[in-house]
Design an enzyme around this catalytic site. Sequence first.
Site, PDB file in Angstrom:
ATOM      1  N   ASP A  96       2.385   9.629   0.430  1.00  0.00           N
ATOM      2  CA  ASP A  96       0.973   9.942   0.149  1.00  0.00           C
ATOM      3  C   ASP A  96       0.112   8.995   0.998  1.00  0.00           C
ATOM      4  O   ASP A  96      -0.635   8.175   0.477  1.00  0.00           O
ATOM      5  CB  ASP A  96       0.651   9.834  -1.359  1.00  0.00           C
ATOM      6  CG  ASP A  96       0.846   8.434  -1.924  1.00  0.00           C
ATOM      7  OD1 ASP A  96       1.658   7.661  -1.360  1.00  0.00           O
ATOM      8  OD2 ASP A  96       0.199   8.095  -2.928  1.00  0.00           O
ATOM      9  N   ASP A 152       2.187   3.500   3.082  1.00  0.00           N
ATOM     10  CA  ASP A 152       3.037   4.629   3.487  1.00  0.00           C
ATOM     11  C   ASP A 152       3.155   4.655   5.010  1.00  0.00           C
ATOM     12  O   ASP A 152       4.226   4.959   5.556  1.00  0.00           O
ATOM     13  CB  ASP A 152       2.418   5.958   3.028  1.00  0.00           C
ATOM     14  CG  ASP A 152       2.243   6.017   1.534  1.00  0.00           C
ATOM     15  OD1 ASP A 152       3.050   6.652   0.859  1.00  0.00           O
ATOM     16  OD2 ASP A 152       1.277   5.402   1.034  1.00  0.00           O
ATOM     17  N   HIS A 161       4.184  -2.015  -0.199  1.00  0.00           N
ATOM     18  CA  HIS A 161       5.194  -1.504  -1.136  1.00  0.00           C
ATOM     19  C   HIS A 161       6.186  -0.540  -0.480  1.00  0.00           C
ATOM     20  O   HIS A 161       7.402  -0.694  -0.602  1.00  0.00           O
ATOM     21  CB  HIS A 161       4.525  -0.732  -2.279  1.00  0.00           C
ATOM     22  CG  HIS A 161       3.365  -1.419  -2.903  1.00  0.00           C
ATOM     23  ND1 HIS A 161       3.501  -2.399  -3.852  1.00  0.00           N
ATOM     24  CD2 HIS A 161       2.020  -1.239  -2.747  1.00  0.00           C
ATOM     25  CE1 HIS A 161       2.304  -2.793  -4.256  1.00  0.00           C
ATOM     26  NE2 HIS A 161       1.395  -2.106  -3.607  1.00  0.00           N
ATOM     27  N   ASP A 162       5.632   0.499   0.145  1.00  0.00           N
ATOM     28  CA  ASP A 162       6.491   1.612   0.582  1.00  0.00           C
ATOM     29  C   ASP A 162       7.454   1.194   1.693  1.00  0.00           C
ATOM     30  O   ASP A 162       8.595   1.675   1.762  1.00  0.00           O
ATOM     31  CB  ASP A 162       5.626   2.790   1.045  1.00  0.00           C
ATOM     32  CG  ASP A 162       4.746   3.298  -0.085  1.00  0.00           C
ATOM     33  OD1 ASP A 162       5.109   3.105  -1.253  1.00  0.00           O
ATOM     34  OD2 ASP A 162       3.684   3.884   0.210  1.00  0.00           O
TER      35      ASP A 162
HETATM   36  O1  RIB Z   1       1.562   1.565  -6.649  1.00  0.00           O
HETATM   37  C1  RIB Z   1       1.795   1.476  -5.278  1.00  0.00           C
HETATM   38  C2  RIB Z   1       2.061   2.838  -4.704  1.00  0.00           C
HETATM   39  O2  RIB Z   1       0.878   3.646  -4.863  1.00  0.00           O
HETATM   40  C3  RIB Z   1       2.359   2.810  -3.233  1.00  0.00           C
HETATM   41  O3  RIB Z   1       3.301   3.816  -2.938  1.00  0.00           O
HETATM   42  C4  RIB Z   1       1.023   3.143  -2.629  1.00  0.00           C
HETATM   43  O4  RIB Z   1       1.138   3.686  -1.340  1.00  0.00           O
HETATM   44  C5  RIB Z   1       0.467   4.140  -3.589  1.00  0.00           C
HETATM   45  O5  RIB Z   1       1.028   5.411  -3.375  1.00  0.00           O
HETATM   46 CA    CA Z   2       2.511   5.510  -1.285  1.00  0.00          CA
END
Ligand code: RIB
Ligand code: CA
Length: 335
Positions: A13, A18, A255-256
């Site tokens: 997303d 991402d 994160h991703d």
């Molecule tokens: O909570 C973090 C997630 O939410 C990550 O994947 C960020 O890109 C959003 O999608």
């Molecule tokens: Ca994401």
Amino acid sequence: MVEGKRKVILDVDTGTDDATAIILAALAPKIELLGITTVWGNLPLSVTTEQTLMITELMKKDIPVYVGCPGPIARGLYPQAHKEHRRVAVDAKGKEYGYHDLFQLPRPSAQAQRRHGVDYIVETCRTSREKITLVAAGPLTNIGMALRIAPDIVKNIREVVVMGGGITQSNSTLCAEGNIFRDPEAAEILLKSGAPATFITLDATHRAALPVEYVDRCRGLGNPVGDFFAEILRQRIRVYNALQPLWRGDIAPIHDALCVAYLLDPAVIPDMRRVHLNVCLDHGNGAGAFLIDTRYYHLKENANVAYDGSWERFGEVVMDTLEKAEGLFWKGEEK
Ligand code: RIB
Ligand code: CA
């Protein structure tokens, strides 16, 4: 298909983190990125798709992009998600920034594929001679739908690596991480499907948050992808310092990208535990929370859950992979 590489479909997303996941997955020699599916999430589907295409174009990579689901499997969209917005960052004064303000990326000229993202996941898993790894960097809607439509694909899934959930950490609500909160039923479908599932939680991504030194290190690579990665990290550090300070200053989670890094070097997650996991499906304060069975007579384990992350290892994986950008991305195009 290329022999010996891990076959990956990335579900995104996009989103700034991402984008970093796409870059790592596209560059890493150990990964064959078969395709990217887009999903609603932080931003509406039209925006996540457009921004995904911007990244594949930035990289000059011919990676097919398939549009997936515009909202959760079983719930209504929560009110914020109805708004057509392009915000990916907010400063301390509340001013909002989109991709164009932040990164000056041109609108993409390429189009997404005609086939639906869920259909693409089902067909690829059914027809591949080698097992497929799905990396889910947004709400699990596309993957939950694929598993509902075609439960037989489980036998050809090597692993589903999800960015989602938290043990002690949350972001969307008091107890839930955003990707799981947005479509908890989809997460439960995955957990009950029998597919090998690994959750890279906020506990891991916050601990593996990269420090500001990496902005200069990425820039120092002297290629446009390194510059772009550096700019994403710089912007994210600004936002985390202002709005969501973590365990120390001048760091930000991407994160991703940690999910992709985990495929390249599992040591980025120094504490991975096998547990029985459920997701809270209520419609009140608990929606999307992780329920981990810690009883001594616990239910059978159904997931790997990341309890910690290593920013040192993660940083090394990022640098090792971005260093490969020159040869791979900019072939035939001198900088
Ligand atoms: O909570 C973090 C997630 O939410 C990550 O994947 C960020 O890109 C959003 O999608
Ligand atoms: Ca994401």
